[in-house]
Design an enzyme around this catalytic site. Structure first.
Site, mmCIF file in Angstrom:
data_model
loop_
_atom_site.group_PDB
_atom_site.id
_atom_site.type_symbol
_atom_site.label_atom_id
_atom_site.label_comp_id
_atom_site.label_asym_id
_atom_site.label_seq_id
_atom_site.Cartn_x
_atom_site.Cartn_y
_atom_site.Cartn_z
ATOM 1 N N CYS A 113 35.974 54.738 34.693
ATOM 2 C CA CYS A 113 34.637 54.838 35.296
ATOM 3 C C CYS A 113 34.012 56.211 35.094
ATOM 4 O O CYS A 113 32.842 56.414 35.383
ATOM 5 C CB CYS A 113 34.707 54.503 36.781
ATOM 6 S SG CYS A 113 35.296 52.828 37.059
ATOM 7 N N HIS A 265 30.124 58.333 41.647
ATOM 8 C CA HIS A 265 30.473 57.003 41.140
ATOM 9 C C HIS A 265 30.614 56.056 42.340
ATOM 10 O O HIS A 265 31.310 56.371 43.299
ATOM 11 C CB HIS A 265 31.780 57.102 40.356
ATOM 12 C CG HIS A 265 32.418 55.775 40.080
ATOM 13 N ND1 HIS A 265 31.692 54.711 39.610
ATOM 14 C CD2 HIS A 265 33.704 55.350 40.227
ATOM 15 C CE1 HIS A 265 32.509 53.675 39.483
ATOM 16 N NE2 HIS A 265 33.725 54.029 39.852
ATOM 17 N N ASN A 297 30.965 48.085 42.076
ATOM 18 C CA ASN A 297 31.434 49.112 41.150
ATOM 19 C C ASN A 297 31.049 48.707 39.722
ATOM 20 O O ASN A 297 31.647 47.805 39.149
ATOM 21 C CB ASN A 297 32.954 49.246 41.287
ATOM 22 C CG ASN A 297 33.543 50.286 40.364
ATOM 23 O OD1 ASN A 297 32.879 50.752 39.431
ATOM 24 N ND2 ASN A 297 34.787 50.652 40.610
HETATM 25 N N1 COA Z 1 39.715 39.869 52.109
HETATM 26 C C1 COA Z 1 40.435 39.879 53.253
HETATM 27 N N2 COA Z 1 41.654 40.468 53.341
HETATM 28 C C2 COA Z 1 42.118 41.082 52.238
HETATM 29 C C3 COA Z 1 41.410 41.082 51.018
HETATM 30 C C4 COA Z 1 40.167 40.442 50.977
HETATM 31 N N3 COA Z 1 39.390 40.411 49.862
HETATM 32 N N4 COA Z 1 42.134 41.761 50.104
HETATM 33 C C5 COA Z 1 43.255 42.185 50.716
HETATM 34 N N5 COA Z 1 43.253 41.765 52.009
HETATM 35 C C6 COA Z 1 44.264 41.974 53.043
HETATM 36 C C7 COA Z 1 45.579 42.428 52.475
HETATM 37 O O1 COA Z 1 46.362 41.334 52.105
HETATM 38 C C8 COA Z 1 46.166 43.205 53.624
HETATM 39 O O2 COA Z 1 46.704 42.322 54.539
HETATM 40 P P1 COA Z 1 48.106 42.659 55.286
HETATM 41 O O3 COA Z 1 47.825 43.913 56.072
HETATM 42 O O4 COA Z 1 48.343 41.450 56.113
HETATM 43 O O5 COA Z 1 49.095 42.867 54.181
HETATM 44 C C9 COA Z 1 44.943 43.846 54.299
HETATM 45 O O6 COA Z 1 43.819 43.061 53.874
HETATM 46 C C10 COA Z 1 44.723 45.286 53.912
HETATM 47 O O7 COA Z 1 44.769 45.384 52.501
HETATM 48 P P2 COA Z 1 44.798 46.759 51.775
HETATM 49 O O8 COA Z 1 45.021 46.546 50.315
HETATM 50 O O9 COA Z 1 45.725 47.679 52.504
HETATM 51 O O10 COA Z 1 43.310 47.260 52.026
HETATM 52 P P3 COA Z 1 42.721 48.679 51.771
HETATM 53 O O11 COA Z 1 42.302 49.276 53.044
HETATM 54 O O12 COA Z 1 43.577 49.512 50.849
HETATM 55 O O13 COA Z 1 41.387 48.309 50.962
HETATM 56 C C11 COA Z 1 40.528 48.354 48.732
HETATM 57 C C12 COA Z 1 41.482 47.691 49.707
HETATM 58 C C13 COA Z 1 40.673 47.701 47.358
HETATM 59 C C14 COA Z 1 39.104 48.190 49.240
HETATM 60 C C15 COA Z 1 40.859 49.876 48.652
HETATM 61 O O14 COA Z 1 42.226 50.064 48.470
HETATM 62 C C16 COA Z 1 40.112 50.590 47.570
HETATM 63 O O15 COA Z 1 38.890 50.625 47.551
HETATM 64 N N6 COA Z 1 40.815 51.245 46.624
HETATM 65 C C17 COA Z 1 40.179 51.962 45.565
HETATM 66 C C18 COA Z 1 39.601 51.005 44.577
HETATM 67 C C19 COA Z 1 38.742 51.654 43.539
HETATM 68 O O16 COA Z 1 38.015 52.563 43.832
HETATM 69 N N7 COA Z 1 38.829 51.144 42.315
HETATM 70 C C20 COA Z 1 38.002 51.533 41.242
HETATM 71 C C21 COA Z 1 38.404 52.831 40.649
HETATM 72 S S1 COA Z 1 37.206 53.396 39.518
#
Ligand code: COA
Length: 341
Positions: A113, A265, A297
């Protein structure tokens, strides 16, 4: 004389994937998606490839009144993929033809990105080294929905499609681009993500295609899809946004208090808010502008898509001191410091 970074030209597809649509196809909720990422909707390109979207953004940019002489010496196209490798060779070469500059130097760059930030630095350095380069076009274009598996609820709500372009040009009496910094940190992956915390995996997944009867039809297809260890990417992203902003100000006559606006970003509002809190503690008083809630994104296109809106709403304006900052797969990071035109 300075080398200016123009206002952007952008292209965003018409079709919208709402959170309520995602609620119908995966186990999720609008509330969860907004709380965890800030995203309400994203765009999907059903019929235009990366290079076509990039060309439309470039044309929009060149149509602006400010840009009269349309001769472009070099084009650098930043993107993450070549539409499942159907497009060959460079996107930049295609854009060159579309904007009637068939003799422009043309190449692509891939840096997650951060690609467009890398491209701006590359274009700037080339212009400093080669005085015969008068105008360079940089384009960021993405069709991330094409490599998103809509059965993977851990990341399919994040990504959208779009393109943005800027022109670098030598102009008298303009400060223009002041500094660029880029960096990297190898993404070596982990047991669950052996090819990288943010990488591609060849597997059976769900794709969305247009359907006149229903919103989108879902088909199963084996191809390369994005896989991501969200937590690890998050951990990389939060400190690197702040680091990029501070690094690009180093060895310049400016400090955080002087910065009018940061265009980050647009990956996740929590990453941006966290960086904002830290920067404000260190003296930043300007605005941080994103519209990721509407576009998700869009990778290399996210900075120009946000900047375009901020310029149009006059939230940022001529003579503002602006920082573009991004992070991405690879991992990569980078920032550009410039005086707006
Ligand atoms: N809807 C509902 N629940 C969801 C879900 C969805 N779409 N996706 C995951 N979950 C659940 C998980 O299974 C987990 O459940 P559990 O606690 O029972 O295991 C819970 O929600 C929390 O998931 P987690 O992965 O810990 O969430 P998070 O707080 O890390 O948020 C992201 C997830 C992807 C939003 C976050 O990690 C993120 O933004 N990371 C960076 C991504 C990024 O910037 N990528 C591009 C780089 S250029």
């Amino acid at each position: 004389m300075g080398i200016i970074l123009s206002r952007p030209g952008i292209y965003t597809p018409e079709n919208i994937i709402t959170n309520s649509f995602l609620e119908k196809i995966i186990d999720t909720s609008d509330k969860w998606i907004i709380k965890r990422s800030g995203i309400k909707e994203r765009r999907i390109s059903l019929n235009k490839g990366i290079r076509e979207m990039g060309s439309l953004a470039a044309k929009k940019l060149l149509d602006q009144e400010l840009i009269t002489d349309q001769k472009i010496d070099e084009i650098i196209f930043a993107t993450n993929l070549h539409d499942q490798n159907k497009e060959f060779p460079s996107h930049a070469g295609y854009v060159a033809n579309q904007i009637d500059n068939p003799n422009a130097i043309a190449s692509d760059i891939t840096a997650g990105c951060t690609g467009l930030i890398y491209a701006i630095r590359q274009a700037y350095n080339n212009m400093v080294a080669e005085p015969n380069l008068k105008k360079t076009l940089v384009v960021g274009g993405e069709r991330l929905t094409d490599m998103t598996d809509y059965s993977d609820r851990t990341n399919c709500f994040l990504f959208g499609d779009g393109a943005g372009a800027y022109l670098l040009e030598r102009l008298d009496n303009e400060e223009g681009i002041i500094n660029n910094v880029i960096g990297g940190k190898s993404d070596i992956g982990s047991r669950k993500f052996p090819s990288g915390e943010l990488s591609l995996e060849n597997k059976l997944g769900v794709k969305l295609i247009s359907d006149p009867k229903i919103e989108y039809n879902q088909i199963y297809l084996k191809q390369n899809y994005l896989v991501m260890n969200g937590k690890k990417v998050f951990e990389f992203a939060v400190p690197i946004m702040e680091h990029g902003v501070k690094k690009v100000l180093e060895n310049t006559k400016y400090n955080l208090e002087d910065v009018d606006a940061i265009i980050p970003h647009g990956a996740n509002i929590r990453i941006i808010d966290s960086a904002k809190r830290k920067l404000e503690k260190n003296g930043f008083k300007g605005i941080i502008y994103t519209n990721l809630e509407k576009y998700g994104n869009t990778s290399t296109a996210s900075v120009p898509i946000a900047a375009d809106e901020a310029f149009k709403k006059e939230i940022i304006k001529k003579d503002d001191l602006i920082i573009n900052v991004a992070f991405g797969a690879g991992f990569t990071w980078g920032a550009n410091l410039y005086r707006a035109i």
